[in-house]
Design a protein around this motif. Structure first.
Motif, PDB file in Angstrom:
ATOM      1  N   VAL A 198       0.829  -1.203   0.000  1.00 50.11           N
ATOM      2  CA  VAL A 198       0.000   0.000   0.000  1.00 50.11           C
ATOM      3  C   VAL A 198       0.866   1.256   0.000  1.00 50.11           C
ATOM      4  O   VAL A 198       0.617   2.204  -0.762  1.00 50.11           O
ATOM      5  N   VAL A 199       1.904   1.274   0.833  1.00 48.37           N
ATOM      6  CA  VAL A 199       2.763   2.457   0.922  1.00 48.37           C
ATOM      7  C   VAL A 199       3.466   2.713  -0.404  1.00 48.37           C
ATOM      8  O   VAL A 199       3.518   3.859  -0.889  1.00 48.37           O
ATOM      9  N   VAL A 200       4.014   1.674  -1.024  1.00 46.37           N
ATOM     10  CA  VAL A 200       4.735   1.858  -2.287  1.00 46.37           C
ATOM     11  C   VAL A 200       3.784   2.326  -3.386  1.00 46.37           C
ATOM     12  O   VAL A 200       4.122   3.234  -4.168  1.00 46.37           O
ATOM     13  N   ALA A 244       0.859   8.024   6.599  1.00 47.19           N
ATOM     14  CA  ALA A 244       1.975   8.869   7.019  1.00 47.19           C
ATOM     15  C   ALA A 244       3.276   8.432   6.360  1.00 47.19           C
ATOM     16  O   ALA A 244       4.054   9.268   5.873  1.00 47.19           O
ATOM     17  N   ILE A 245       3.528   7.137   6.322  1.00 45.72           N
ATOM     18  CA  ILE A 245       4.766   6.644   5.716  1.00 45.72           C
ATOM     19  C   ILE A 245       4.787   6.941   4.219  1.00 45.72           C
ATOM     20  O   ILE A 245       5.827   7.308   3.653  1.00 45.72           O
ATOM     21  N   ALA A 246       3.635   6.791   3.554  1.00 49.91           N
ATOM     22  CA  ALA A 246       3.565   7.083   2.114  1.00 49.91           C
ATOM     23  C   ALA A 246       3.858   8.561   1.841  1.00 49.91           C
ATOM     24  O   ALA A 246       4.579   8.888   0.888  1.00 49.91           O
ATOM     25  N   LEU A 247       3.332   9.448   2.668  1.00 49.82           N
ATOM     26  CA  LEU A 247       3.598  10.875   2.478  1.00 49.82           C
ATOM     27  C   LEU A 247       5.070  11.205   2.713  1.00 49.82           C
ATOM     28  O   LEU A 247       5.639  12.064   2.034  1.00 49.82           O
ATOM     29  N   LEU A 307       5.771  10.045  12.655  1.00 45.04           N
ATOM     30  CA  LEU A 307       5.218   9.985  14.010  1.00 45.04           C
ATOM     31  C   LEU A 307       4.298  11.163  14.280  1.00 45.04           C
ATOM     32  O   LEU A 307       3.220  11.013  14.872  1.00 45.04           O
ATOM     33  N   VAL A 308       4.699  12.348  13.824  1.00 50.74           N
ATOM     34  CA  VAL A 308       3.862  13.538  14.008  1.00 50.74           C
ATOM     35  C   VAL A 308       2.563  13.404  13.229  1.00 50.74           C
ATOM     36  O   VAL A 308       1.472  13.731  13.742  1.00 50.74           O
ATOM     37  N   LEU A 309       2.638  12.924  11.991  1.00 53.08           N
ATOM     38  CA  LEU A 309       1.429  12.763  11.183  1.00 53.08           C
ATOM     39  C   LEU A 309       0.465  11.760  11.803  1.00 53.08           C
ATOM     40  O   LEU A 309      -0.752  11.977  11.823  1.00 53.08           O
ATOM     41  N   VAL A 310       1.003  10.653  12.325  1.00 52.19           N
ATOM     42  CA  VAL A 310       0.144   9.655  12.969  1.00 52.19           C
ATOM     43  C   VAL A 310      -0.467  10.225  14.242  1.00 52.19           C
ATOM     44  O   VAL A 310      -1.627   9.945  14.569  1.00 52.19           O
ATOM     45  N   ALA A 311       0.295  11.030  14.964  1.00 55.68           N
ATOM     46  CA  ALA A 311      -0.244  11.646  16.169  1.00 55.68           C
ATOM     47  C   ALA A 311      -1.407  12.584  15.837  1.00 55.68           C
ATOM     48  O   ALA A 311      -2.376  12.694  16.595  1.00 55.68           O
ATOM     49  N   VAL A 312      -1.326  13.260  14.685  1.00 58.83           N
ATOM     50  CA  VAL A 312      -2.408  14.146  14.259  1.00 58.83           C
ATOM     51  C   VAL A 312      -3.606  13.348  13.770  1.00 58.83           C
ATOM     52  O   VAL A 312      -4.764  13.654  14.119  1.00 58.83           O
ATOM     53  N   LEU A 313      -3.351  12.306  12.968  1.00 59.35           N
ATOM     54  CA  LEU A 313      -4.434  11.513  12.389  1.00 59.35           C
ATOM     55  C   LEU A 313      -5.038  10.523  13.379  1.00 59.35           C
ATOM     56  O   LEU A 313      -6.203  10.154  13.248  1.00 59.35           O
ATOM     57  N   GLY A 314      -4.245  10.072  14.337  1.00 60.10           N
ATOM     58  CA  GLY A 314      -4.704   9.064  15.284  1.00 60.10           C
ATOM     59  C   GLY A 314      -3.981   7.747  15.061  1.00 60.10           C
ATOM     60  O   GLY A 314      -3.742   7.357  13.916  1.00 60.10           O
TER      61      GLY A 314
END
Length: 302
Positions: free
Chosen positions: A108-110, A168-171, A152-159
């Motif tokens: 999915v990420v790739v 987050a990893i894809a971005l 980590l910051v993006l996941v913290a924002v998204l949940g």
């Protein structure tokens, strides 16, 4: 007569091997890449048929076998080949199902990162100077942050969840595809076949996706292979920090997080998930090196 026939035979062009055969010829010269490919295929097989291979359900708890080490059972049969965790769940079954989650994350990420990155890279390569500068400066800003910290910051924002971790990893990985695609496009745009297609009346979209993009795929494929291993590693790191897959999901990073307090008491609950991550990432990286050697014409021996 013999001289004439020999001259004709010498002028007849020899048939070039197919692209797949030629690729395999160069790829198999790297023995580490071949080993990595075999290990990767084995993990893919395990991930696809996890329900058939795993001896137990990954969430089933055996209360009478909590933190049981991997030892032989009565009668010389394996009860729990790799032991059990703190809740009495079979480690082997959880590792097998964890391969499915890890490869799902990688795919999915790739796909997401490559799709967005290739599109933005093509646009930047063909766009006016101001738009090209805007896109690349945005990518530079993203690359200025440590990748895991930004994820980590993006996941913290998204949940915290596995889906948000993949987004987050894809971005975070997308700027690498943008830069690589743009560099390849700028290198190809000045070549004769692109100029000829423009003179023939090909529009910008046709030049971007049908003329230039197919000739830029070799480095992108190599980047995709390396991003696959990075995605698995980052997803495991986020799971270990409690921001990725949530318990009781049998994801390798989450398994490591659950086993932190038992490092000294039960070595197997930490060792086997760590080895699974290590072997998988190493195999994919070795395979990526082989892909680079086989797809880069500068590295091919004449």
């Amino acid at each position: 007569m013999a001289d004439a026939s020999s001259q004709i035979a010498s002028t007849v062009p020899t048939r070039r091997p197919g692209r797949l055969r030629e690729f395999w010829t160069y790829f198999k010269e790297n023995r580490g890449a071949v080993m990595g490919l075999y290990v990767f295929i084995a993990f893919v097989f395990v991930a696809l048929f996890a329900d058939l291979i795993a001896p137990y359900d990954p969430s089933t708890q055996f209360r009478s076998a909590i933190l049981q080490p991997p030892v032989w059972q009565d009668g010389g049969t394996w009860g729990f080949p790799l032991g059990t965790d703190a809740l009495g769940r079979d480690m082997l079954s959880r590792l097998i199902h964890g391969a499915r989650f890890s490869f799902f994350v990688g795919i999915v990420v790739v796909v997401v990162a490559a799709t967005g990155g290739i599109f933005l890279g093509l646009v930047a390569g063909f766009a006016p100077k101001w738009l090209d500068t805007l896109i690349m400066r945005l990518m530079d800003i993203v690359l200025a942050f440590p990748s895991l910290l930004l994820a980590l910051v993006l996941v913290a924002v998204l949940g915290p969840s596995l889906l948000n971790a993949m987004i987050a990893i894809a971005l975070v990985l997308q700027p690498h595809y943008v830069r690589l695609t743009r560099a390849s496009v700028l290198n190809e745009r000045t070549k004769d076949y692109v100029i000829a297609s423009r003179v023939a009346g090909a529009g910008p979209l046709r030049q971007m996706f049908l003329t230039v993009l197919p000739n830029c795929l070799a480095p992108i494929i190599v980047q995709a292979a390396l991003s696959f291993s990075t995605a698995i590693l980052d997803a495991a790191a986020l799971g270990f920090l409690g921001m990725g897959a949530q318990p009781p999901t049998p994801e390798w990073g989450t398994m490591l997080a659950d086993a932190r307090e038992f490092v000294l008491r039960a070595w197997w609950v930490v060792t086997f998930p760590g080895l699974a991550i290590l072997v998988t990432v190493l195999a994919i990286n070795l395979m990526g090196d082989g892909l680079r050697d086989a797809l880069d014409p500068k590295l091919k021996r004449s």
